[in-house]
Write a protein that holds these residues in place. Structure first.
Motif, PDB file in Angstrom:
ATOM      1  N   LYS A 112      29.036  10.750  -8.111  1.00 54.44           N
ATOM      2  CA  LYS A 112      27.642  10.306  -8.246  1.00 54.44           C
ATOM      3  C   LYS A 112      26.689  11.501  -8.265  1.00 54.44           C
ATOM      4  O   LYS A 112      25.751  11.546  -9.066  1.00 54.44           O
ATOM      5  CB  LYS A 112      27.274   9.360  -7.097  1.00 54.44           C
ATOM      6  CG  LYS A 112      25.886   8.778  -7.218  1.00 54.44           C
ATOM      7  CD  LYS A 112      25.586   7.803  -6.108  1.00 54.44           C
ATOM      8  CE  LYS A 112      24.177   7.263  -6.242  1.00 54.44           C
ATOM      9  NZ  LYS A 112      23.841   6.345  -5.162  1.00 54.44           N
ATOM     10  N   ALA A 113      26.946  12.495  -7.419  1.00 51.41           N
ATOM     11  CA  ALA A 113      26.099  13.690  -7.374  1.00 51.41           C
ATOM     12  C   ALA A 113      26.176  14.485  -8.687  1.00 51.41           C
ATOM     13  O   ALA A 113      25.153  14.943  -9.207  1.00 51.41           O
ATOM     14  CB  ALA A 113      26.508  14.581  -6.203  1.00 51.41           C
ATOM     15  N   VAL A 114      27.380  14.634  -9.231  1.00 47.43           N
ATOM     16  CA  VAL A 114      27.544  15.366 -10.489  1.00 47.43           C
ATOM     17  C   VAL A 114      26.848  14.630 -11.629  1.00 47.43           C
ATOM     18  O   VAL A 114      26.103  15.223 -12.401  1.00 47.43           O
ATOM     19  CB  VAL A 114      29.041  15.600 -10.803  1.00 47.43           C
ATOM     20  CG1 VAL A 114      29.233  16.133 -12.222  1.00 47.43           C
ATOM     21  CG2 VAL A 114      29.652  16.561  -9.802  1.00 47.43           C
ATOM     22  N   ILE A 115      27.066  13.331 -11.730  1.00 43.49           N
ATOM     23  CA  ILE A 115      26.483  12.535 -12.818  1.00 43.49           C
ATOM     24  C   ILE A 115      24.955  12.497 -12.702  1.00 43.49           C
ATOM     25  O   ILE A 115      24.245  12.619 -13.704  1.00 43.49           O
ATOM     26  CB  ILE A 115      27.064  11.095 -12.837  1.00 43.49           C
ATOM     27  CG1 ILE A 115      28.577  11.114 -13.064  1.00 43.49           C
ATOM     28  CG2 ILE A 115      26.365  10.230 -13.883  1.00 43.49           C
ATOM     29  CD1 ILE A 115      29.053  11.752 -14.330  1.00 43.49           C
ATOM     30  N   SER A 116      24.442  12.358 -11.494  1.00 41.41           N
ATOM     31  CA  SER A 116      22.977  12.291 -11.345  1.00 41.41           C
ATOM     32  C   SER A 116      22.312  13.634 -11.653  1.00 41.41           C
ATOM     33  O   SER A 116      21.189  13.660 -12.148  1.00 41.41           O
ATOM     34  CB  SER A 116      22.590  11.797  -9.956  1.00 41.41           C
ATOM     35  OG  SER A 116      22.913  12.744  -8.982  1.00 41.41           O
ATOM     36  N   GLU A 120      25.651  12.039 -18.216  1.00 46.30           N
ATOM     37  CA  GLU A 120      26.934  11.407 -18.518  1.00 46.30           C
ATOM     38  C   GLU A 120      27.852  12.399 -19.228  1.00 46.30           C
ATOM     39  O   GLU A 120      27.410  13.104 -20.133  1.00 46.30           O
ATOM     40  CB  GLU A 120      26.735  10.177 -19.407  1.00 46.30           C
ATOM     41  CG  GLU A 120      26.165   8.987 -18.687  1.00 46.30           C
ATOM     42  CD  GLU A 120      27.083   8.447 -17.604  1.00 46.30           C
ATOM     43  OE1 GLU A 120      28.306   8.379 -17.814  1.00 46.30           O
ATOM     44  OE2 GLU A 120      26.558   8.089 -16.530  1.00 46.30           O
ATOM     45  N   PRO A 121      29.132  12.425 -18.850  1.00 44.14           N
ATOM     46  CA  PRO A 121      30.056  13.321 -19.558  1.00 44.14           C
ATOM     47  C   PRO A 121      30.313  12.799 -20.974  1.00 44.14           C
ATOM     48  O   PRO A 121      30.508  11.593 -21.169  1.00 44.14           O
ATOM     49  CB  PRO A 121      31.330  13.265 -18.711  1.00 44.14           C
ATOM     50  CG  PRO A 121      31.242  11.992 -17.950  1.00 44.14           C
ATOM     51  CD  PRO A 121      29.784  11.689 -17.774  1.00 44.14           C
ATOM     52  N   VAL A 122      30.281  13.722 -21.953  1.00 45.06           N
ATOM     53  CA  VAL A 122      30.512  13.321 -23.342  1.00 45.06           C
ATOM     54  C   VAL A 122      31.735  14.007 -23.952  1.00 45.06           C
ATOM     55  O   VAL A 122      32.313  13.497 -24.899  1.00 45.06           O
ATOM     56  CB  VAL A 122      29.274  13.559 -24.235  1.00 45.06           C
ATOM     57  CG1 VAL A 122      28.147  12.621 -23.850  1.00 45.06           C
ATOM     58  CG2 VAL A 122      28.817  14.997 -24.191  1.00 45.06           C
ATOM     59  N   SER A 123      32.106  15.168 -23.434  1.00 42.10           N
ATOM     60  CA  SER A 123      33.291  15.846 -23.955  1.00 42.10           C
ATOM     61  C   SER A 123      33.777  16.868 -22.936  1.00 42.10           C
ATOM     62  O   SER A 123      33.064  17.219 -21.989  1.00 42.10           O
ATOM     63  CB  SER A 123      33.000  16.536 -25.291  1.00 42.10           C
ATOM     64  OG  SER A 123      32.080  17.589 -25.123  1.00 42.10           O
ATOM     65  N   SER A 145      25.479  14.828 -21.195  1.00 43.61           N
ATOM     66  CA  SER A 145      24.301  14.428 -21.963  1.00 43.61           C
ATOM     67  C   SER A 145      23.347  13.677 -21.043  1.00 43.61           C
ATOM     68  O   SER A 145      23.777  12.869 -20.229  1.00 43.61           O
ATOM     69  CB  SER A 145      24.729  13.514 -23.119  1.00 43.61           C
ATOM     70  OG  SER A 145      23.610  12.888 -23.686  1.00 43.61           O
ATOM     71  N   ARG A 146      22.088  13.976 -21.223  1.00 41.43           N
ATOM     72  CA  ARG A 146      21.075  13.194 -20.507  1.00 41.43           C
ATOM     73  C   ARG A 146      19.889  12.972 -21.436  1.00 41.43           C
ATOM     74  O   ARG A 146      19.620  13.767 -22.307  1.00 41.43           O
ATOM     75  CB  ARG A 146      20.676  13.825 -19.190  1.00 41.43           C
ATOM     76  CG  ARG A 146      19.938  15.091 -19.232  1.00 41.43           C
ATOM     77  CD  ARG A 146      19.444  15.641 -17.880  1.00 41.43           C
ATOM     78  NE  ARG A 146      20.291  15.476 -16.739  1.00 41.43           N
ATOM     79  CZ  ARG A 146      20.059  14.628 -15.722  1.00 41.43           C
ATOM     80  NH1 ARG A 146      18.998  13.883 -15.706  1.00 41.43           N
ATOM     81  NH2 ARG A 146      20.858  14.546 -14.708  1.00 41.43           N
ATOM     82  N   ILE A 147      19.207  11.867 -21.228  1.00 46.48           N
ATOM     83  CA  ILE A 147      18.061  11.475 -22.052  1.00 46.48           C
ATOM     84  C   ILE A 147      16.788  11.853 -21.309  1.00 46.48           C
ATOM     85  O   ILE A 147      16.680  11.672 -20.094  1.00 46.48           O
ATOM     86  CB  ILE A 147      18.078   9.951 -22.330  1.00 46.48           C
ATOM     87  CG1 ILE A 147      19.410   9.519 -22.958  1.00 46.48           C
ATOM     88  CG2 ILE A 147      16.901   9.529 -23.204  1.00 46.48           C
ATOM     89  CD1 ILE A 147      19.721  10.140 -24.287  1.00 46.48           C
ATOM     90  N   SER A 148      15.802  12.362 -22.066  1.00 44.20           N
ATOM     91  CA  SER A 148      14.526  12.742 -21.457  1.00 44.20           C
ATOM     92  C   SER A 148      13.842  11.512 -20.852  1.00 44.20           C
ATOM     93  O   SER A 148      14.159  10.373 -21.209  1.00 44.20           O
ATOM     94  CB  SER A 148      13.613  13.398 -22.494  1.00 44.20           C
ATOM     95  OG  SER A 148      13.290  12.478 -23.504  1.00 44.20           O
ATOM     96  N   ARG A 149      12.924  11.767 -19.959  1.00 44.24           N
ATOM     97  CA  ARG A 149      12.240  10.651 -19.285  1.00 44.24           C
ATOM     98  C   ARG A 149      11.493   9.743 -20.260  1.00 44.24           C
ATOM     99  O   ARG A 149      11.392   8.546 -20.047  1.00 44.24           O
ATOM    100  CB  ARG A 149      11.283  11.182 -18.227  1.00 44.24           C
ATOM    101  CG  ARG A 149      12.023  11.768 -17.063  1.00 44.24           C
ATOM    102  CD  ARG A 149      11.102  12.166 -15.965  1.00 44.24           C
ATOM    103  NE  ARG A 149      11.911  12.795 -14.910  1.00 44.24           N
ATOM    104  CZ  ARG A 149      11.418  13.354 -13.862  1.00 44.24           C
ATOM    105  NH1 ARG A 149      10.124  13.394 -13.682  1.00 44.24           N
ATOM    106  NH2 ARG A 149      12.204  13.890 -12.962  1.00 44.24           N
ATOM    107  N   ASP A 150      10.971  10.339 -21.337  1.00 45.87           N
ATOM    108  CA  ASP A 150      10.271   9.520 -22.334  1.00 45.87           C
ATOM    109  C   ASP A 150      11.248   8.900 -23.337  1.00 45.87           C
ATOM    110  O   ASP A 150      10.832   8.214 -24.268  1.00 45.87           O
ATOM    111  CB  ASP A 150       9.192  10.330 -23.059  1.00 45.87           C
ATOM    112  CG  ASP A 150       9.773  11.517 -23.825  1.00 45.87           C
ATOM    113  OD1 ASP A 150      11.017  11.682 -23.882  1.00 45.87           O
ATOM    114  OD2 ASP A 150       8.962  12.285 -24.378  1.00 45.87           O
TER     115      ASP A 150
END
Length: 180
Positions: A112-116, A120-123, A145-150
């Motif tokens: 949970k700490a790594v993912i937060s 999300e792991p993609v490769s 990969s992570r998505i920006s707040r917007d």
């Protein structure tokens, strides 16, 4: 035309099996196809260094190569279990003493700490094995990969994962692991 060695054929089949296993899980994580070449070059370098040592017999070189391959495959299983959130497999790959320190609850907290923090792991891809006397640290790069707040941009970042393997009674053994 590229010449297919036995090792390349082995990893081609292994990649197909890995792809099937990955697609059947909740999180799809792609493995880089450059790993077999990097593993082979690492094996060649380590074996070449062993040949320079006069006390190393030919049989020991082949044994070391086999142990490196088994350690690679064992470390890969551990990494995939972590990425696929398979705490049961992950913890069961650890030796009894390490399981006392890193149980299912610790797995959940760590993942949970790594993912937060990373996304999300993609490769993932194999980087190298480090040369050491009695153990082998296997180094993996995991892309997140992570998505920006917007929610307009996607960001990628990588983190290294080290799995230290050894052999006990002729079998691969995980001595430790960590992200860095």
């Amino acid at each position: 035309m590229m010449k297919m060695t036995v090792m390349n054929k082995f990893f081609a089949v292994l990649s197909l099996l890995a792809g099937t296993a990955l697609l059947s899980s909740c999180t799809v994580v792609k493995e880089s196809h450059t790993a077999p070449e990097q593993l082979e070059s690492t094996l060649q370098i380590l074996c070449k260094n062993m040949e320079k040592m006069p006390e190393v017999a030919k049989g020991e070189k082949n044994t070391r190569k086999t142990q490196l391959m088994e350690g690679y495959l064992h470390s890969r299983k551990l990494l995939k279990a972590f990425l696929q959130n398979d705490r049961h497999t992950f913890v069961n790959l650890l030796p009894a003493q390490l399981r006392k320190e890193f149980d299912h609850k610790k797995f959940d907290v760590t993942r949970k700490a790594v993912i937060s923090s990373m996304g999300e792991p993609v490769s993932f891809r194999y980087v190298t094995a480090l040369e050491m006397t009695a153990v082998t640290p296997h180094i993996w790069a995991i892309r997140f990969s992570r998505i920006s707040r917007d929610e307009k941009e996607e960001y990628f970042s990588e983190m290294l994962f080290r799995v230290i393997t050894g052999h006990l009674d002729g079998k691969p053994y995980i001595i430790g692991f960590n992200f860095f």
